[in-house]
Write a protein that holds these residues in place. Structure first.
Motif, PDB file in Angstrom:
ATOM      1  N   CYS A   1      -6.962   0.325  -0.374  1.00  0.00           N
ATOM      2  CA  CYS A   1      -5.951  -0.581   0.186  1.00  0.00           C
ATOM      3  C   CYS A   1      -6.585  -1.664   1.060  1.00  0.00           C
TER       4      CYS A   1
ATOM      5  N   SER B   1      -6.647   5.814  -0.597  1.00  0.00           N
ATOM      6  CA  SER B   1      -6.111   4.691   0.174  1.00  0.00           C
ATOM      7  C   SER B   1      -7.217   3.787   0.697  1.00  0.00           C
TER       8      SER B   1
ATOM      9  N   SER C   1       0.834  -1.207   0.000  1.00  0.00           N
ATOM     10  CA  SER C   1       0.000   0.000   0.000  1.00  0.00           C
ATOM     11  C   SER C   1       0.863   1.249   0.000  1.00  0.00           C
TER      12      SER C   1
END
Lengths: 221, 213
Positions: free
Chosen positions: A165, A162, A93
């Protein structure tokens, strides 16, 4: 029909949510620092580097900016192991976020560098500063000051991105929401709470960065 | 076990890429229509309408698109609408696109000098006429480049629809990976196909921008 919402069932899992928020903040902080440094280096390469370097950085920037983050993440996490590089979800990530932010930061910072008046560089050179000093002390600080709002917005976009992720089981906020809804079947409520937390995070991160930038990166107000 | 040639992989990805294109067009056109209505509400309305639209924009720009997709997907189920990944993806992406386009276009309208509005007003034009004859024609010219550029964001945004089970390019990539065990090759192809879709649009947007400057 009656729709009943039960937010308490979601909020009861607050330790999980808190851990998710912490991971999201941590991922964002690490990739913001490394991504901006990468962006500065690439911006330098794009405006001062050798021709082959300009071409290479240009290809990197265009490739990243014209493909979705989720594909970049999947490539790093699922694709690289078959080339012999095995990564934990968290590391994959961070790498994907750094690579993504770096490409956008390159373009943003370059825009700031390109408008530096010629005379400033000549003045600095005439004071016997070398090329590196000129870039780091004369060109970069005012450039960063000029593009800081755009850079902050981009960091926030990467933070919101994100959320993906969680798909490779990085324990960030959206992953926490997913986990909670799989336990209590309160999917809508779980994602509303997570979305509200993201909104608060993006407001807070903007404030913090607007405060940090002038104090530590380019001095003065 | 069935062997997959590179051509098999690429052909299946190309077929799936159709749905990426279709979903992008739906989001772009739908988002354009809703965005235009938001823009007009913001321009025409008093303080309240402008503030509501401002909050709408801030909401969509301050939260992850993935969460918006999840909320559309699970929200519709909760309210008794039959949930399909198709509809949820189209709805979420349309709303997301409308918020961004409304904001982009607001900036374009704001860049028209105040004097233009006042001049039109002094010719006894109504607000609608001022917009139609004086402001929007100029703002549209400025808006074309960033609007085309934003199409790239929409195309990339459709990749997230894969997470709620909509089979487009990214989801197809995942499925083919599961069948072929060649993630490196498959995701490289997926990335290249997105690049082939987006890069020409990026170049065109840059070209339009330069022409205007």
């Amino acid at each position: 029909m009656r729709v009943t919402l039960d937010f308490l069932a979601v909020l009861a899992d607050w330790p999980l949510l808190l851990k998710g928020v912490a991971w999201t903040v941590a991922l964002t902080a690490v990739s913001a620092v490394i991504g901006v440094v990468l962006g500065v280096a690439c911006a330098w390469a794009r405006s001062h580097g050798a021709p082959w370097l300009k071409l290479l950085v240009g290809a990197y920037v265009e490739l990243i900016r014209n493909t979705p983050f989720i594909v970049q993440l999947f490539f790093v996490f699922f694709g690289l192991p078959s080339a012999g590089i095995r990564l934990s979800p968290e590391l994959a990530s961070v790498i994907a976020m750094v690579v993504n932010l770096g490409a956008y930061a390159t373009e943003i910072i370059r825009a700031g560098i390109d408008v530096t008046p010629r005379g400033q560089i000549e003045a600095a050179l005439s004071l016997a500063l070398n090329r590196r000093q000129v870039f780091l002390k004369v060109v970069l600080p005012p450039a960063l000051r000029k593009v800081w709002p755009a850079l902050v917005s981009q960091i926030i976009i990467v933070m919101l991105g994100s959320a993906v992720c969680g798909q490779i089981s990085t324990p960030e906020l959206s992953y926490a929401a997913n986990l909670i809804q799989s336990r209590n079947f309160r999917a809508f409520e779980a994602f509303i709470v997570a979305t509200a937390l993201y909104l608060l995070l993006s407001l807070a991160v903007r404030r913090v960065l607007n405060w940090l930038g002038p104090r530590f990166l380019f001095g003065g107000r | 076990m069935v062997e997959f040639s590179l051509w098999d992989i690429l052909r299946n990805l190309l077929l799936a890429a159709r749905w990426t294109v279709v979903l992008s067009l739906i989001a772009f056109v739908g988002g354009g229509v809703v965005g235009l209505m938001l823009l007009l509400a913001r321009l025409r309305g008093a303080g309240v309408a402008a503030r509501v639209v401002g909050a709408y924009v801030a909401l969509f720009q301050g939260t992850p698109l993935l969460m918006q997709l999840f909320l559309a997907y699970f929200g519709m189920a909760l309210f008794g609408v039959e949930t399909s990944a198709w509809f949820a993806a189209a709805l979420a992406l349309t709303l997301y696109t409308s918020a961004y386009l409304a904001e982009i276009w607001r900036g374009c309208v704001a860049s028209i000098p105040r004097g233009q509005w006042e001049a039109a007003q002094s010719l006894a034009m109504s607000l609608g006429e001022q917009l139609r004859h004086v402001v929007l024609p100029q703002a549209t010219r400025i808006a074309i480049a960033p609007t085309v550029g934003f199409l790239v964001q929409v195309i990339k945004g459709t990749a997230l629809a894969s997470v709620i089970g909509f089979v487009e390019l990214t989801k197809a990539g995942t499925m083919i990976t599961n069948a072929t065990f060649q993630p490196f090759v498959v995701y490289s192809f997926v990335a290249l196909l997105y690049f082939a879709l987006c890069f020409p649009i990026s170049l065109y947007a840059k070209h339009l921008e330069r022409k205007l400057a």
